[in-house]
Write a protein that holds these residues in place. Structure first.
Motif, PDB file in Angstrom:
ATOM      1  N   TYR A  26       0.833  -1.206   0.000  1.00 14.76           N
ATOM      2  CA  TYR A  26       0.000   0.000   0.000  1.00 14.76           C
ATOM      3  C   TYR A  26       0.869   1.257   0.000  1.00 14.76           C
ATOM      4  O   TYR A  26       0.674   2.163  -0.822  1.00 14.76           O
ATOM      5  CB  TYR A  26      -0.935  -0.001   1.216  1.00 14.76           C
ATOM      6  CG  TYR A  26      -1.734   1.265   1.321  1.00 14.76           C
ATOM      7  CD1 TYR A  26      -2.858   1.452   0.523  1.00 14.76           C
ATOM      8  CD2 TYR A  26      -1.360   2.276   2.180  1.00 14.76           C
ATOM      9  CE1 TYR A  26      -3.590   2.629   0.592  1.00 14.76           C
ATOM     10  CE2 TYR A  26      -2.084   3.451   2.258  1.00 14.76           C
ATOM     11  CZ  TYR A  26      -3.194   3.628   1.464  1.00 14.76           C
ATOM     12  OH  TYR A  26      -3.907   4.792   1.536  1.00 14.76           O
ATOM     13  N   LYS A  30       1.098   4.288  -3.015  1.00 13.10           N
ATOM     14  CA  LYS A  30       0.276   5.472  -2.721  1.00 13.10           C
ATOM     15  C   LYS A  30       0.462   6.586  -3.736  1.00 13.10           C
ATOM     16  O   LYS A  30      -0.471   7.325  -4.013  1.00 13.10           O
ATOM     17  CB  LYS A  30       0.570   6.008  -1.316  1.00 13.10           C
ATOM     18  CG  LYS A  30      -0.139   5.274  -0.236  1.00 13.10           C
ATOM     19  CD  LYS A  30      -0.229   6.038   1.073  1.00 13.10           C
ATOM     20  CE  LYS A  30       1.067   6.615   1.522  1.00 13.10           C
ATOM     21  NZ  LYS A  30       0.988   7.145   2.895  1.00 13.10           N
ATOM     22  N   HIS A  31       1.657   6.699  -4.294  1.00 14.65           N
ATOM     23  CA  HIS A  31       1.918   7.761  -5.263  1.00 14.65           C
ATOM     24  C   HIS A  31       1.083   7.599  -6.539  1.00 14.65           C
ATOM     25  O   HIS A  31       0.928   8.548  -7.299  1.00 14.65           O
ATOM     26  CB  HIS A  31       3.408   7.822  -5.608  1.00 14.65           C
ATOM     27  CG  HIS A  31       3.894   6.630  -6.370  1.00 14.65           C
ATOM     28  ND1 HIS A  31       4.205   5.428  -5.749  1.00 14.65           N
ATOM     29  CD2 HIS A  31       4.104   6.438  -7.692  1.00 14.65           C
ATOM     30  CE1 HIS A  31       4.597   4.567  -6.664  1.00 14.65           C
ATOM     31  NE2 HIS A  31       4.549   5.143  -7.857  1.00 14.65           N
ATOM     32  N   CYS A  32       0.537   6.411  -6.751  1.00 15.93           N
ATOM     33  CA  CYS A  32      -0.304   6.145  -7.926  1.00 15.93           C
ATOM     34  C   CYS A  32      -1.779   6.417  -7.652  1.00 15.93           C
ATOM     35  O   CYS A  32      -2.610   6.257  -8.546  1.00 15.93           O
ATOM     36  CB  CYS A  32      -0.140   4.695  -8.368  1.00 15.93           C
ATOM     37  SG  CYS A  32       1.508   4.323  -8.984  1.00 15.93           S
ATOM     38  N   GLY A  33      -2.102   6.803  -6.439  1.00 16.46           N
ATOM     39  CA  GLY A  33      -3.484   7.078  -6.068  1.00 16.46           C
ATOM     40  C   GLY A  33      -4.010   6.035  -5.099  1.00 16.46           C
ATOM     41  O   GLY A  33      -3.509   4.897  -5.055  1.00 16.46           O
ATOM     42  N   PRO A  34      -5.013   6.397  -4.324  1.00 21.78           N
ATOM     43  CA  PRO A  34      -5.517   5.495  -3.290  1.00 21.78           C
ATOM     44  C   PRO A  34      -6.116   4.196  -3.819  1.00 21.78           C
ATOM     45  O   PRO A  34      -5.924   3.136  -3.222  1.00 21.78           O
ATOM     46  CB  PRO A  34      -6.550   6.318  -2.528  1.00 21.78           C
ATOM     47  CG  PRO A  34      -6.849   7.486  -3.385  1.00 21.78           C
ATOM     48  CD  PRO A  34      -5.675   7.690  -4.296  1.00 21.78           C
ATOM     49  N   GLU A  35      -6.834   4.261  -4.930  1.00 16.68           N
ATOM     50  CA  GLU A  35      -7.450   3.037  -5.461  1.00 16.68           C
ATOM     51  C   GLU A  35      -6.394   2.032  -5.894  1.00 16.68           C
ATOM     52  O   GLU A  35      -6.505   0.827  -5.633  1.00 16.68           O
ATOM     53  CB  GLU A  35      -8.394   3.341  -6.630  1.00 16.68           C
ATOM     54  CG  GLU A  35      -9.663   4.057  -6.213  1.00 16.68           C
ATOM     55  CD  GLU A  35      -9.572   5.555  -6.455  1.00 16.68           C
ATOM     56  OE1 GLU A  35      -8.642   5.994  -7.167  1.00 16.68           O
ATOM     57  OE2 GLU A  35     -10.426   6.280  -5.937  1.00 16.68           O
ATOM     58  N   THR A  36      -5.360   2.518  -6.568  1.00 14.95           N
ATOM     59  CA  THR A  36      -4.281   1.646  -7.028  1.00 14.95           C
ATOM     60  C   THR A  36      -3.529   1.055  -5.844  1.00 14.95           C
ATOM     61  O   THR A  36      -3.185  -0.131  -5.847  1.00 14.95           O
ATOM     62  CB  THR A  36      -3.314   2.424  -7.936  1.00 14.95           C
ATOM     63  OG1 THR A  36      -4.052   2.941  -9.047  1.00 14.95           O
ATOM     64  CG2 THR A  36      -2.189   1.548  -8.434  1.00 14.95           C
ATOM     65  N   ALA A  37      -3.287   1.873  -4.821  1.00 14.82           N
ATOM     66  CA  ALA A  37      -2.568   1.403  -3.641  1.00 14.82           C
ATOM     67  C   ALA A  37      -3.366   0.326  -2.904  1.00 14.82           C
ATOM     68  O   ALA A  37      -2.810  -0.694  -2.478  1.00 14.82           O
ATOM     69  CB  ALA A  37      -2.264   2.576  -2.713  1.00 14.82           C
TER      70      ALA A  37
END
Length: 71
Positions: A26, A30-37
């Motif tokens: 996670y 996180k740098h890719c966005g919350p959904e991706t994380a």
């Protein structure tokens, strides 16, 4: 392949060997966005707990992420 430490039940899942791996996935995404994380963390969890239904796995991952942010 359950990574539980020999205990049974959802309350003991914090003792799972994959707990740190889920949170690391996670944090690393996180740098890719919350959904991706969250998706990355869920994939790690499901690798270790393929027997868990998606809803159960998602609940545990969300709880671990929320608890990690409180500390």
């Amino acid at each position: 392949m359950s990574c539980n430490t020999g205990k049974l039940g959802a309350d003991e899942l914090d003792d799972c060997k994959c707990h740190a791996a889920v949170l690391t996935a996670y944090e690393g995404m996180k740098h890719c966005g919350p959904e991706t994380a969250i998706e990355a963390a869920l994939r790690v969890y499901k690798f270790h707990h393929p027997e868990d239904a998606f809803e159960i796995a998602s609940m545990h991952v969300q709880r671990w992420i929320a608890a990690d942010h409180i500390h």
